[in-house]
Design a protein around this motif. Sequence first.
Motif, mmCIF file in Angstrom:
data_model
loop_
_atom_site.group_PDB
_atom_site.id
_atom_site.type_symbol
_atom_site.label_atom_id
_atom_site.label_comp_id
_atom_site.label_asym_id
_atom_site.label_seq_id
_atom_site.Cartn_x
_atom_site.Cartn_y
_atom_site.Cartn_z
ATOM 1 N N ASP A 131 -56.962 5.469 -43.254
ATOM 2 C CA ASP A 131 -56.975 4.835 -41.932
ATOM 3 C C ASP A 131 -57.545 3.427 -42.049
ATOM 4 O O ASP A 131 -58.677 3.173 -41.652
ATOM 5 C CB ASP A 131 -57.797 5.678 -40.956
ATOM 6 N N VAL A 133 -56.956 0.690 -40.402
ATOM 7 C CA VAL A 133 -57.270 0.031 -39.139
ATOM 8 C C VAL A 133 -58.508 0.664 -38.503
ATOM 9 O O VAL A 133 -59.450 -0.027 -38.103
ATOM 10 C CB VAL A 133 -56.079 0.099 -38.164
ATOM 11 N N GLN A 136 -61.602 -0.350 -40.021
ATOM 12 C CA GLN A 136 -61.822 -1.802 -39.901
ATOM 13 C C GLN A 136 -61.713 -2.533 -41.238
ATOM 14 O O GLN A 136 -62.385 -3.536 -41.470
ATOM 15 C CB GLN A 136 -63.174 -2.088 -39.236
ATOM 16 N N ASP A 139 -57.022 -5.812 -39.658
ATOM 17 C CA ASP A 139 -56.854 -5.956 -38.207
ATOM 18 C C ASP A 139 -55.693 -5.112 -37.704
ATOM 19 O O ASP A 139 -55.757 -4.514 -36.633
ATOM 20 C CB ASP A 139 -56.624 -7.428 -37.852
ATOM 21 N N SER A 140 -54.619 -5.081 -38.483
ATOM 22 C CA SER A 140 -53.458 -4.266 -38.148
ATOM 23 C C SER A 140 -52.664 -4.017 -39.420
ATOM 24 O O SER A 140 -52.849 -4.726 -40.420
ATOM 25 C CB SER A 140 -52.563 -4.962 -37.106
ATOM 26 N N LEU A 141 -51.783 -3.016 -39.392
ATOM 27 C CA LEU A 141 -50.978 -2.726 -40.578
ATOM 28 C C LEU A 141 -49.993 -3.860 -40.852
ATOM 29 O O LEU A 141 -49.744 -4.215 -42.004
ATOM 30 C CB LEU A 141 -50.223 -1.403 -40.399
ATOM 31 N N ALA A 142 -49.433 -4.429 -39.778
ATOM 32 C CA ALA A 142 -48.434 -5.479 -39.943
ATOM 33 C C ALA A 142 -49.042 -6.799 -40.402
ATOM 34 O O ALA A 142 -48.417 -7.548 -41.155
ATOM 35 C CB ALA A 142 -47.670 -5.683 -38.635
ATOM 36 N N ARG A 143 -50.251 -7.072 -39.939
ATOM 37 C CA ARG A 143 -50.924 -8.334 -40.304
ATOM 38 C C ARG A 143 -52.396 -8.045 -40.559
ATOM 39 O O ARG A 143 -53.225 -8.108 -39.645
ATOM 40 C CB ARG A 143 -50.747 -9.349 -39.187
ATOM 41 N N PRO A 144 -52.738 -7.740 -41.798
ATOM 42 C CA PRO A 144 -54.119 -7.349 -42.125
ATOM 43 C C PRO A 144 -55.180 -8.346 -41.672
ATOM 44 O O PRO A 144 -56.241 -7.960 -41.201
ATOM 45 C CB PRO A 144 -54.087 -7.215 -43.644
ATOM 46 N N THR A 149 -55.557 -5.531 -48.230
ATOM 47 C CA THR A 149 -54.221 -5.034 -47.936
ATOM 48 C C THR A 149 -53.885 -3.947 -48.951
ATOM 49 O O THR A 149 -54.745 -3.566 -49.745
ATOM 50 C CB THR A 149 -53.173 -6.169 -47.985
ATOM 51 N N SER A 152 -51.210 2.640 -47.531
ATOM 52 C CA SER A 152 -51.912 3.626 -46.711
ATOM 53 C C SER A 152 -51.181 4.964 -46.765
ATOM 54 O O SER A 152 -49.955 5.012 -46.900
ATOM 55 C CB SER A 152 -51.995 3.140 -45.259
ATOM 56 N N PRO A 301 -48.306 -7.196 -45.265
ATOM 57 C CA PRO A 301 -48.403 -5.976 -44.457
ATOM 58 C C PRO A 301 -48.792 -4.755 -45.292
ATOM 59 O O PRO A 301 -48.396 -4.628 -46.457
ATOM 60 C CB PRO A 301 -46.988 -5.806 -43.882
#
Length: 337
Positions: A131, A133, A136, A139-144, A149, A152, A301
């Motif tokens: 997990d 995201v 922490q 920030d997001s899977l698409a844009r770490p 990176t 997952s 990503p």
Amino acid sequence: MRSGVKSMNSPRLATIGRRMFLGGLGLGVLAASFAAEAQQTTRRPLVGFLCNTMKLARAFGEGLRELGYVDGRNIFVEYRCAEGRMERGPDLAAALLRLKPDLLVGASDPLVKVLVDATHTIPIVMTSSGDPVGNQFVDSLARPGRNVTGVSIIAPELAGKRLELLKTVAPEIAELTVLVNPTNPNASRQLRETEAAARSLGVRLKVLRVPSTTEFDKTFSGMGRASATALFISSDGLFLAERRRIADIALANRMPAIGFAREFAEDGILMAYGSSLPALYHRAAVYVDKILKGAKPADLPVEQPTKFELVINLKTAKAPGLTIPQSLLVRADEIIR
């Protein structure tokens, strides 16, 4: 006829021409030698890998080799493996950081967290985060958006599918014993997902919390063979390292059990369902290659697995007298006989 220009056939000019040619050739060889020496002395990148087990880390090394990296020649890789003793994570990470690596690799969330806490500047590649995201790391899977990176294994529906597989093999299951490592940052999320799946199937939960290798025997002692009970192994590096011990405990208590990776079934657990860990480690090498070539972790990503494998151990099924339905056998990616 007299002329101020001497003939090119003059012996003297021929000698000078030869000298110029040989001199130029010598300079060319010397320049090539200097270039080769400069190439040899070019600093090779150092990668520090904080891993669970060396067996899985080899898949990462194979991935690097396929990308043209040879350890000791054009890259250095330093491995520090916890081998199930996650409490060693901070010390192992500190040892890697003292080497001043160009890039770090973390094998599971407890180990990735150690690296993230230790540095916000050195790029970190995850091999199998549960997990990223929620923990922490990104920030997001698409844009770490940070220095982390990788790959997952997050897939919330897996808990339900694993429980369904257990119910298919042993329909009488009324209670599910869930093995959880409370020190894992994903423990609460995994437990919530398992509880939701159990409620939907009308199964009670019994939670066994095992924080370290020294707690196994104490946790399982006196448990006995409860009727209609199965063992559900949550995703955790500790349990992966101790899978043979868990298999022995499950067999001794005649409990059908399911793990999160094929290695569990290979070492005696009844079934395993999840993504291929060697494939994830192998894929992490691609991230290392991209970052070493200039890509920023914040812009790469996080990848999620799209293929999951089911492995069934028929030898283990014989011990408690279980019969694996043919409908399940035909779905299996591998059957251990």
